[in-house]
Every structure is written in structure tokens, then in C-alpha cells.
Enzyme design. Structure first.
Site, PDB file in Angstrom:
ATOM      1  N   LYS A  88      17.727 -12.661   9.317  1.00 27.73           N
ATOM      2  CA  LYS A  88      17.233 -11.446   8.650  1.00 27.73           C
ATOM      3  C   LYS A  88      17.934 -10.213   9.198  1.00 27.73           C
ATOM      4  O   LYS A  88      18.285  -9.302   8.449  1.00 27.73           O
ATOM      5  CB  LYS A  88      15.716 -11.343   8.848  1.00 27.73           C
ATOM      6  CG  LYS A  88      15.046 -10.331   7.965  1.00 27.73           C
ATOM      7  CD  LYS A  88      13.544 -10.540   7.917  1.00 27.73           C
ATOM      8  CE  LYS A  88      13.152 -11.740   7.080  1.00 27.73           C
ATOM      9  NZ  LYS A  88      11.733 -12.032   7.090  1.00 27.73           N
ATOM     10  N   ASN A 110      -1.000  -7.239   0.349  1.00 21.76           N
ATOM     11  CA  ASN A 110      -0.965  -8.241   1.416  1.00 21.76           C
ATOM     12  C   ASN A 110      -1.902  -7.809   2.546  1.00 21.76           C
ATOM     13  O   ASN A 110      -2.544  -6.762   2.466  1.00 21.76           O
ATOM     14  CB  ASN A 110       0.469  -8.444   1.918  1.00 21.76           C
ATOM     15  CG  ASN A 110       1.058  -7.150   2.446  1.00 21.76           C
ATOM     16  OD1 ASN A 110       0.554  -6.578   3.402  1.00 21.76           O
ATOM     17  ND2 ASN A 110       2.100  -6.655   1.789  1.00 21.76           N
ATOM     18  N   ASP A 167       7.569  -7.579  -1.756  1.00 22.75           N
ATOM     19  CA  ASP A 167       8.937  -7.886  -2.180  1.00 22.75           C
ATOM     20  C   ASP A 167       9.104  -7.755  -3.689  1.00 22.75           C
ATOM     21  O   ASP A 167      10.196  -7.486  -4.163  1.00 22.75           O
ATOM     22  CB  ASP A 167       9.316  -9.301  -1.743  1.00 22.75           C
ATOM     23  CG  ASP A 167       9.488  -9.386  -0.241  1.00 22.75           C
ATOM     24  OD1 ASP A 167      10.087  -8.463   0.319  1.00 22.75           O
ATOM     25  OD2 ASP A 167       8.988 -10.358   0.372  1.00 22.75           O
ATOM     26  N   LYS A 180      -6.564  -1.504 -18.787  1.00 26.49           N
ATOM     27  CA  LYS A 180      -7.081  -2.679 -18.082  1.00 26.49           C
ATOM     28  C   LYS A 180      -6.887  -3.931 -18.950  1.00 26.49           C
ATOM     29  O   LYS A 180      -7.214  -3.907 -20.140  1.00 26.49           O
ATOM     30  CB  LYS A 180      -8.567  -2.473 -17.785  1.00 26.49           C
ATOM     31  CG  LYS A 180      -9.142  -3.579 -16.941  1.00 26.49           C
ATOM     32  CD  LYS A 180     -10.618  -3.377 -16.674  1.00 26.49           C
ATOM     33  CE  LYS A 180     -11.163  -4.631 -16.027  1.00 26.49           C
ATOM     34  NZ  LYS A 180     -12.559  -4.849 -16.362  1.00 26.49           N
ATOM     35  N   PRO A 216      12.744  -2.335  -4.229  1.00 24.60           N
ATOM     36  CA  PRO A 216      13.847  -1.929  -3.351  1.00 24.60           C
ATOM     37  C   PRO A 216      13.585  -2.408  -1.930  1.00 24.60           C
ATOM     38  O   PRO A 216      12.432  -2.430  -1.493  1.00 24.60           O
ATOM     39  CB  PRO A 216      13.823  -0.395  -3.422  1.00 24.60           C
ATOM     40  CG  PRO A 216      12.535  -0.021  -4.034  1.00 24.60           C
ATOM     41  CD  PRO A 216      12.042  -1.195  -4.821  1.00 24.60           C
ATOM     42  N   ASP A 217      14.619  -2.821  -1.229  1.00 24.38           N
ATOM     43  CA  ASP A 217      14.490  -3.226   0.167  1.00 24.38           C
ATOM     44  C   ASP A 217      14.785  -2.001   1.030  1.00 24.38           C
ATOM     45  O   ASP A 217      15.939  -1.600   1.190  1.00 24.38           O
ATOM     46  CB  ASP A 217      15.454  -4.373   0.478  1.00 24.38           C
ATOM     47  CG  ASP A 217      15.180  -4.963   1.856  1.00 24.38           C
ATOM     48  OD1 ASP A 217      14.852  -4.191   2.782  1.00 24.38           O
ATOM     49  OD2 ASP A 217      15.288  -6.193   2.008  1.00 24.38           O
ATOM     50  N   ILE A 218      13.723  -1.398   1.536  1.00 21.80           N
ATOM     51  CA  ILE A 218      13.856  -0.110   2.242  1.00 21.80           C
ATOM     52  C   ILE A 218      14.657  -0.291   3.531  1.00 21.80           C
ATOM     53  O   ILE A 218      15.547   0.504   3.848  1.00 21.80           O
ATOM     54  CB  ILE A 218      12.461   0.478   2.544  1.00 21.80           C
ATOM     55  CG1 ILE A 218      11.687   0.645   1.226  1.00 21.80           C
ATOM     56  CG2 ILE A 218      12.571   1.809   3.265  1.00 21.80           C
ATOM     57  CD1 ILE A 218      10.202   0.859   1.401  1.00 21.80           C
ATOM     58  N   PHE A 262      11.209  -5.401  11.161  1.00 21.99           N
ATOM     59  CA  PHE A 262      10.259  -6.406  11.605  1.00 21.99           C
ATOM     60  C   PHE A 262      10.495  -7.672  10.800  1.00 21.99           C
ATOM     61  O   PHE A 262      10.930  -7.608   9.654  1.00 21.99           O
ATOM     62  CB  PHE A 262       8.810  -5.927  11.390  1.00 21.99           C
ATOM     63  CG  PHE A 262       8.262  -5.202  12.575  1.00 21.99           C
ATOM     64  CD1 PHE A 262       8.727  -3.933  12.903  1.00 21.99           C
ATOM     65  CD2 PHE A 262       7.292  -5.787  13.383  1.00 21.99           C
ATOM     66  CE1 PHE A 262       8.235  -3.258  14.003  1.00 21.99           C
ATOM     67  CE2 PHE A 262       6.794  -5.120  14.492  1.00 21.99           C
ATOM     68  CZ  PHE A 262       7.257  -3.853  14.804  1.00 21.99           C
TER      69      PHE A 262
END
Ligand code: CTP
Length: 404
Positions: free
Chosen positions: A339, A209, A277, A287, A305-307, A325
Site C-alpha cells: 500500500k 464504516n 472507497d 427516498k 477519489p483516493d485522497i 494508514f
């Protein structure tokens, strides 16, 4: 940064990095500090007492049983006269001796006798650094309040690559300054995540991203500037490591998560990274080729995993304050509040990533701080300024219970 009037007792132990101790002395003295150096027998194989003496303009201690040294300044007095004891480089051997409380030479005797804070800058081969014995010694020393700067990651004198390089002298000086400044976060440990993560598709392609890491890096620097012993876990970014911050470089969300867990315990955690995510369920080992006429490959994704949620989960390892954040493009405050509740963190810094000149990758940010008390909107600010304000707010939380 000013170190005027500060007295540093510098212990130089053995290792190829010992030559950097000379540059460290130069920088400390340029900052106004008086430096008294002590060489271990190992250290004396790599740098000479004469070089250290010339640069410190003070006698260099080496021998516990030296009558002249003892008559000039006894070792107990030497260990107490300093404002801070710095061990740089700190070899695996001296760290083990410190953890065990051995006192078989002048350096280790001073370390056992001192009543001052100790900062160690480890330097050793990567395998020695990763050995369970070194990990246990470090944990013991940290638990006793020894501050650690570095080691850095990179090529080593022995030809291997990894963690174990002595932190650069400016980073050690920044850590010295942070400890001596006794900022409001002195004695506190901070963990910050920053940057994007890269999730491999095959050996050459990845999902990513637009995060630049600027905001997270600025927060790590701001927390360190207030005296926190700060670990920054960073995804791939094009930014220099902030001085005085221990940086762990990772690529994937899973590696970021592991590095965060390894960095605990922490008093405060700030998750500023734009963690992917999802990752590709099974990254190809080779490749992926485009075959004529074949349909494009379908990428099956699985959640990462959601840290933030993991760090926020109740338990003995939970940092006292967890800050997340929220990058939103819709109803900013409502989404961010949801959130905050969903992830279980204490605060959320919400920013609208849809605004023109957007926060993602830019130098400025317009944020709202959501706490249990409600939301407050900050003006549009440089990311460095957002970081400074956030660090001040964090310091205020810990301000009332100053650690000794
Ligand atoms: N975060 C994290 N680990 C993840 C995903 C996000 O630690 N796997 C953290 C980010 O560092 C940030 C916060 O969670 O502090 C919010 O991330 P964001 O991407 O905005 O939210 P999501 O969890 O992705 O939720 P949504 O997709 O609904 O926006």
C-alpha cells in the site's frame, strides 16, 4: 497550560464576537500571561475599554494620536514588548488591512510595526468569510506566517449558518500556548484526515464504516500540541473538536478531498480517515420506496477519489511528509508495504483491524510504522499514546531544519 511570564498584545476588532474577547483575557490571565489590550473603533462599539482595562489590569490602547498613550508607551514599543500579538476577533476589515499593510489606526499600525508572531482568530458572516477577497487575504497572511485559529462552523449571530464563528476562547488559548511554546513543529502546517465518510444512497440512507475518528483526532491534537498549525478534516464523528485545531467537518469522500486540497499548503499530511472507497453512482434525490413485490434496489458503485494517493502525488503542493494508514485483516506487513508503494506516501501506520478488541472504534491500537528504512512494531498502546509517538517522530523529521 502555563503562559506564565508571557506578554500578549490583544487587538480586539469589531464584531458581535468581540464580547468573547473578555473571556479570552480571563483565560489568558488565568494561564499566567500579562495582557495588553488595544481596541479598534469597531471593537469599541461592542466592548468597552473599561471592561478590558478591568480584566487586563492595564491601560487599554485605542488612539494612535493620543499624547498620554504615546508618552506612557509608544506604539512601536507596544508592538515589540509583547511575546505574541493576538487579533481576536479579527474582522474581515482588519484582515484586509493586515494583508494590504494599511496602518490607519493604532491596531493596524501595531500590526505593521510588530516584529512578533501574529495569531488571528477570524470572525465574520459566512459569506464574507467565503468571499474571494477574504480567501485571498487569508492566503496572503498565512504565506507571511500569520497563524490562524478558527473560524468555527455553526449558527451565527446574523441568523445564517456556516464558517465564520469566532473560535472558542479555550481553542484560542491553546493556539496561543502552542505558538509560545515554540514546540518542535512551531511554524509548520499539518493536515490530518479522520473518521469515516458517509456516502449517500438517498436523502435518508448512506454507506459508512465503523471508524470512530479517535485515532485521527488524537493525532491532530498531538501535532497541535507540538506547535503545528493543524487542520483536521473530519468525517461524521461523535467526538469534540480538539482544542487548538482548525476543524473542517465533511460528510463524503469528495467533500473530504476538497477540504484537504483547500487546506494546502501543508508540511505534513496524515491520512487517518477511513474513507469510503466507493460511493453510490447516483444517489437518489427522493427516498427510495420499497414497493410490494418489487426486487430490492441494486446499488451501482463508483470509486471515490483516493485522497492519500492524491496528496502523495509528486508536485509543488505535495507535503514534505505524507503519512497513510493501512487497516488490514490479512498479511499485515506485506499488505501495508504494498500500500505504501502503491499510494506513494512516505510512511504507513499499519494496524490489524481483525484482532479481538479491534482497533476500529476502540481506545487502543497495535500499530507498525513502515518507513523507507523498514518496519518497526509498537506495543499495544492507547490511541492518544500512538498519536503522541507519531507526532514525535514527525517532529524529528523537521527537527533538523528549524523554521524561523
Ligand atoms: N484513503 C484515502 N482515500 C481513499 C481511501 C483511502 O485517503 N479514498 C487513505 C486512508 O486514509 C488511509 C489509506 O488511504 O490512510 C489506506 O486506506 P485503506 O482503506 O486501508 O486502503 P485502501 O486504499 O482501501 O486499499 P485496500 O482496499 O486494498 O485495503
Amino acid at each position: 497550560m502555563s503562559l506564565a511570564g508571557k506578554r500578549i498584545l490583544l487587538i480586539v476588532s469589531g464584531g458581535i464576537a468581540a464580547y468573547k474577547a473578555l473571556e479570552l483575557v480571563r483565560l489568558l490571565r488565568a494561564g499566567g500571561a500579562a495582557v495588553h489590550a488595544v481596541l479598534t473603533a469597531g471593537g469599541a462599539r461592542f466592548v468597552t475599554a473599561l471592561s478590558l482595562q478591568a480584566l487586563t489590569e492595564a491601560p487599554v490602547g485605542a488612539d494612535l494620536f493620543s499624547l498620554t498613550e504615546e508618552s506612557e508607551m509608544g506604539h512601536i514599543q507596544l508592538s515589540r514588548a509583547a511575546d505574541l500579538v493576538v487579533v481576536a476577533p479579527a474582522s474581515a476589515d482588519i484582515l484586509a488591512k493586515m494583508a494590504a499593510g494599511l496602518a490607519d489606526d493604532l491596531a493596524t499600525t501595531l500590526l505593521l510595526a510588530t516584529d512578533k508572531r501574529v495569531l488571528a482568530a477570524p470572525a465574520m458572516n459566512v459569506r464574507m468569510w467565503e468571499h474571494p477577497a477574504s480567501i485571498a487575504n487569508l492566503a496572503t497572511l498565512r504565506a507571511r506566517g500569520v497563524a490562524i485559529v478558527g473560524p468555527d462552523q455553526g449558527p451565527m449571530a446574523c441568523g445564517e449558518w456556516g464558517f465564520g464563528r469566532l473560535a472558542e476562547p479555550p481553542a484560542i488559548v491553546a493556539a496561543v500556548a502552542a505558538l509560545l511554546a515554540a514546540g518542535p513543529l512551531a511554524g509548520r502546517r499539518a493536515l490530518v484526515t479522520s473518521g469515516p465518510t458517509h456516502e449517500p444512497i438517498d436523502p435518508v440512507r448512506y454507506l459508512a464504516n465503523r471508524s470512530s475518528g479517535r485515532q485521527g483526532h488524537a493525532i491532530a491534537a498531538a501535532l497541535a500540541a507540538l506547535g503545528a498549525e493543524t487542520t483536521l478534516v473530519s468525517g461524521p464523528v461523535a467526538l469534540p473538536d480538539p482544542p487548538g485545531v482548525a476543524v473542517r467537518h465533511v460528510e463524503t469522500a469528495r467533500a473530504m478531498r476538497d477540504a484537504c486540497i483547500a487546506a494546502l499548503p501543508a508540511d505534513v499530511a496524515v491520512c487517518a480517515a477511513a474513507v469510503a472507497d466507493w460511493r453510490v453512482a447516483e444517489a437518489a434525490g427522493e427516498k427510495i420506496k420499497k414497493r410490494p413485490g418489487a426486487a430490492p434496489p441494486a446499488l451501482a458503485l463508483v470509486p471515490n477519489p483516493d485522497i492519500l494517493a492524491e496528496l502523495s502525488a509528486p508536485g509543488p503542493a505535495r507535503p514534505r511528509l505524507v503519512v497513510g494508514f493501512a487497516a488490514e485483516t490479512g498479511d499485515l506487513l506485506a499488505e501495508a508495504a504494498a500500500k505504501r508503494a502503491r499510494k506513494g506516501c512516505d510512511w504507513i501506520v499499519a494496524n490489524d483491524v481483525s484482532t479481538a478488541g479491534g482497533a476500529m472504534g476502540g481506545a487502543e491500537n497495535t500499530v507498525h510504522l513502515l518507513t523507507a528504512e523498514g518496519a518497526e512494531s509498537w506495543p499495544r498502546l492507547a490511541k492518544d499514546e500512538v498519536a503522541r509517538r507519531l507526532a514525535q517522530r514527525i517532529a524529528a523529521v523537521f527537527g533538523s531544519e528549524r523554521k524561523t
